[in-house]
Motif scaffolding. Sequence first.
Motif, short mmCIF file in Angstrom:
data_model
loop_
_atom_site.label_atom_id
_atom_site.label_comp_id
_atom_site.label_asym_id
_atom_site.label_seq_id
_atom_site.Cartn_x
_atom_site.Cartn_y
_atom_site.Cartn_z
N GLY A 207 0.79 -1.23 0.00
CA GLY A 207 0.00 0.00 0.00
C GLY A 207 0.82 1.27 0.00
O GLY A 207 0.26 2.37 0.04
N ALA A 208 2.16 1.14 -0.06
CA ALA A 208 3.01 2.34 -0.01
C ALA A 208 2.73 3.28 -1.17
O ALA A 208 2.61 4.49 -0.98
CB ALA A 208 4.49 1.93 -0.01
N LEU A 209 2.62 2.73 -2.36
CA LEU A 209 2.35 3.57 -3.53
C LEU A 209 1.03 4.30 -3.38
O LEU A 209 0.91 5.49 -3.74
CB LEU A 209 2.34 2.71 -4.80
N HIS A 210 0.04 3.64 -2.82
CA HIS A 210 -1.26 4.26 -2.58
C HIS A 210 -1.15 5.37 -1.54
O HIS A 210 -1.66 6.48 -1.73
CB HIS A 210 -2.27 3.22 -2.11
N GLY A 211 -0.47 5.06 -0.43
CA GLY A 211 -0.34 6.03 0.64
C GLY A 211 0.41 7.27 0.23
O GLY A 211 0.08 8.38 0.67
#
Length: 438
Positions: A234-238
Motif C-alpha cells: 500500500g506504499a504507492l497508494h499512501g
Amino acid sequence: MSSKQTEIQQAFQQQMDEKELLNCMRCGFCLPSCPTYIESGQQETHSPRGRIALMKAVRDGVIEPDEDVEHSLNLCLGCRACEPVCPSGVKYGRLLEDARDIIQQHKKQSIPVKLVRRVVFKGLFPSQSRMRQAAGLLRFYQTSGLQTAARKTGMLKVLPPHLRLMEQALPKVPRQRKSRLPEYKAAGPARKRVAFFTGCLMDTVFSSTNEATIQLLQLAGCDVIVPPIQTCCGALHGHSGEKEQAKQLAKRNIEAFEEIDADAIVMNAGGCGAFLSDYDHLLCDNPDFQKRSEAFSKKITDISDILVELEFHRRMPLALPEQVITYQDSCHLRNGMGVQHAPRVLMKAIQGVSFKEMKDSGRCCGSAGIYNILQPKMSMQILDHKMTEATQTKAAAIVTSNPGCQLQMAAGIKRSGHSPSMRAVHLADLLLEAVLFG
C-alpha cells in the motif's frame, strides 16, 4: 476561492495534525538534507519547513490551496531525509501523505486521469494475479523479439526521454510462477521462524531476488513461512493520495500474517518496509485494528538486519572476484526504519570485495516510487548528481536494497555511459552470488 478549494481548506482543518504542524521550529536543520531544496536553487517552498509552512497556511486560511501549493507538495520526493535531522522529531512523511490525500480526494480530475488511477491503484497493484500477468507481458516483450524490433525501428522515440531510459534499464523479467510454496525449511537446525513479505513488484519483476532472499534466510537458519493471501503493502497508494485504499491493503496483510507464529516478518524492499512498519499509525483510528497493527508493525524486519543478527556473515563463507562496490541507501529503509549499518556489515564481509562509501550515499536517487515518471526533470537532476558521486568510487557494482532504487541506478548507469562496466544489484542477489562463489 472555488468550492473545491474551500472543501480542501476545510479538510485541512479537520484532518491535518495541527500539533505536528506546530512542532516545526523553522530551524532549517532539514535544508541541507533535502534534495529538492538543493536542486531547485534553495527555493524555500521546495524545502520541508517551507512545505510545512504551506500546509499550515492552507489550514489557517492564510493562502488558498492552489496549483502552486499542489506543485510544491508533488515535487517532494517523500524521502524523509529531513526526519532524522529534525531536533523536534517532526513526522514530516505523515504530514505529506495526509496533505496529498486531502488534495487528491477533493480535486477535480479528468476522466482519463481517473481511469488510469483506478486501473493502477485498484485494479493492478492489489491483485497479484494481475501483477503476474503484467510481468508476463513484459517478459514476452523482452524475449519475443518485440523489444529488439522496437529499438531498431525507432518506435520507442514516441516515448519521452525518461521513459525510454527506463525501458533500457528494466531487468530481464523471470518466468512467472503460478504459486509459491507456503513454507521453506532451514538448511540445518532452525534458529528462527520467520514470515516473508513478498511484495507485488518484488514477486513479479524481481522474483529472482525474492528467491535469493528465501535461500539466504534458509542458510541463516530460518524456517520461512510465505502467507499466500498477502497483498501489496500500500506504499504507492499512501504516497499518492489513495490513503483509504492503503488502509484496506494494510488490513488484508495484517489478517494474512497475524495467524502465523513468527519471530519476525522479513522483507527485502525498503519502501515496503517503512510503510509496513507504519501500519500502526495508518490504522490508529480503527479500534478493531489498533492493537493488531501495532503487533504487526513491531515484527517488520529488513533482510539485512536479521542476517546480521544471526551472524550469517561470520558463519557462511562469502567471496567474489576482486572488485570495488558501493552502496545506495534506500531512503525509507534508512530514514523510515533506521537501517543503514547492517547492509554495510554484510558487504564488508565479502572476501575479494573492496567496499567504498560514495559521498551522500544516503541522499535520494530520485526514484521515490513513481516520482521518476511524474517528475522526470527533477528526478534526472538528482540522478545525475548521484551518478557523479557513484562514479568517483570506481565501483563495478552499485548495491541497493529497494527495487525502485535498483531501477533508477540502472537507468543512471545507462544515462552516464557506464554500462556494462558498472551494474546495479540488490543486496540479496549480491550475497547469494558471494555464497555460491565462496
